[in-house]
Write an enzyme that holds these catalytic residues in place. Sequence first.
Site, PDB file in Angstrom:
ATOM      1  N   LEU A  83       0.815  -1.117  -0.096  1.00  0.00           N
ATOM      2  CA  LEU A  83       0.097   0.057   0.041  1.00  0.00           C
ATOM      3  C   LEU A  83       0.939   1.245   0.122  1.00  0.00           C
ATOM      4  CD1 LEU A  83      -2.721  -1.100   2.830  1.00  0.00           C
ATOM      5  CD2 LEU A  83      -2.905  -1.153   0.255  1.00  0.00           C
ATOM      6  N   GLY A  84       2.195   1.285   0.429  1.00  0.00           N
ATOM      7  CA  GLY A  84       2.958   2.487   0.639  1.00  0.00           C
ATOM      8  C   GLY A  84       4.114   2.095   1.368  1.00  0.00           C
ATOM      9  N   GLY A 108       7.263   4.318   3.911  1.00  0.00           N
ATOM     10  CA  GLY A 108       7.612   5.480   4.317  1.00  0.00           C
ATOM     11  C   GLY A 108       9.051   5.434   5.192  1.00  0.00           C
ATOM     12  N   MET A 162       9.600   4.447   8.243  1.00  0.00           N
ATOM     13  CA  MET A 162       9.890   3.196   9.071  1.00  0.00           C
ATOM     14  C   MET A 162       9.802   1.925   8.495  1.00  0.00           C
ATOM     15  SD  MET A 162       7.724   4.230  12.485  1.00  0.00           S
ATOM     16  CE  MET A 162       6.498   4.965  11.950  1.00  0.00           C
ATOM     17  N   GLY A 163       9.157   1.977   7.347  1.00  0.00           N
ATOM     18  CA  GLY A 163       9.161   0.502   6.243  1.00  0.00           C
ATOM     19  C   GLY A 163       8.017   0.802   5.364  1.00  0.00           C
ATOM     20  N   ASP A 195       3.804  12.176  15.234  1.00  0.00           N
ATOM     21  CA  ASP A 195       4.301  12.000  13.844  1.00  0.00           C
ATOM     22  C   ASP A 195       2.846  12.208  12.952  1.00  0.00           C
ATOM     23  OD1 ASP A 195       5.755  11.617  11.399  1.00  0.00           O
ATOM     24  OD2 ASP A 195       5.214   9.403  11.592  1.00  0.00           O
TER      25      ASP A 195
END
Length: 431
Positions: free
Chosen positions: A166-167, A169, A171-172, A285
């Site tokens: 799905l995407g 970022g 962090m992973g 965040d």
Amino acid sequence: MKIHLRVVEGPDSGRAFSFDARDRFVIGRAPTAHFQIRDDPFFSRHHLMLEVDPPNVLLQDLKSRNGTHVNGAKVQAPVALAHGDQLSGGKTRIQLILEEDAVAPTQGPAPRDDKVAVRCLRCDAPAANELPRTRAESMAYFCDACQRALLDEPRLVPGYQVVKELGRGGMGAVYLAVHEVLRRRHAIKMILPRAAISQRVRDMFLREAAAQAALDHPRIVRVHDFQETSRGIFCLVMDYVDGKNAEQLLEASPGGLEPRLAAQIVAQGLEGLAHAHARGIVHRDIKDANLLVGRDAQGGLDVKLSDFGLAKSYETTGASGFTRSGDVSGTMPYMPPEQILDFKNVRPPADLYSMGATLYHLLTNECAYNFRREMDPLVTILEEDIVPIARRRSTVPAAIAAVAERALRKDPAQRYASAAEMRAALIAAAS
């Protein structure tokens, strides 16, 4: 293990600072600097930043007027420091001392006979900019190439079948997965450390993140499981929200979202934020990508906040690696000044600032600041004023713009008193 900084020359000679855990330390003439140098005009207001994660220390010059020197050489890029290194500028010279085990700082570092180099768990390549650690620390580290490979072929919680990514970022990555027996859809976030982390840190990350992920509210993505599925690899199993995040909605509206839609999205996010703040939990965040926008059974807007507590655990335990101050992508445009200076003690007003930055971005598709090449982004946030929304997009109603701009004030006391108050103000402005 401790890091000591000792001023060995200059107006502040004799001053000393010590660190035994991950920290961020800014040196400059400004009152907000952790070490305020009053009588050395060579230094800029926010001159340089040290990120400390014993035994590692990274120095970054904040695009200062006169520059920073390490061992006599001018710094051109972020540089890792070692025991005995000296950083200087003008009349001031500071020495770094690494104290290991019970060795006094004047005696120098402890013997390294029991130390081993940190290596990638997947390909066994040596870690860049990581000092050797003891075998007992059981370090987990993945090089950049192996991180990408692991995200391309994810190791998720057993019992789930990956449908698609799905995407990605900081962090992973997040994947849509289906439970093999119940056939229910879930979103699973695979988290990889961006720096070497010990077994103690991994245990702390699991403990802190699991406690923070226990929130239960309609405006917060529900977490079902969080575990270390393999050494250094963590998986978070969450409800799947069928829709887009707010950042993806902007792709179809390059000039900014319709103002009342943007206000409605943020107002619903603030509802979830109020629930968390009432339980002593700060998100840390908040940004467009963490506002998931779906639809309820009646077709109405249904916004949920994701990643609660993960940012705190990821950063304070050191799994995030060091901040690269020159990078304005990711979370930096949403980061309040107090989080730059003291990331370990972030309070609820920081989330309100980030929510204001998110609203600003949704309204204009631009950051609240003009990040100029000649100024470090962190210094911009600390010292510069935001650009008024009316200058970015004149058609945004003044009342809605005023909510975002108040939330973005540098002084936390001048923001809204709570998420509930900001939500009420935004609803009134949008009506």
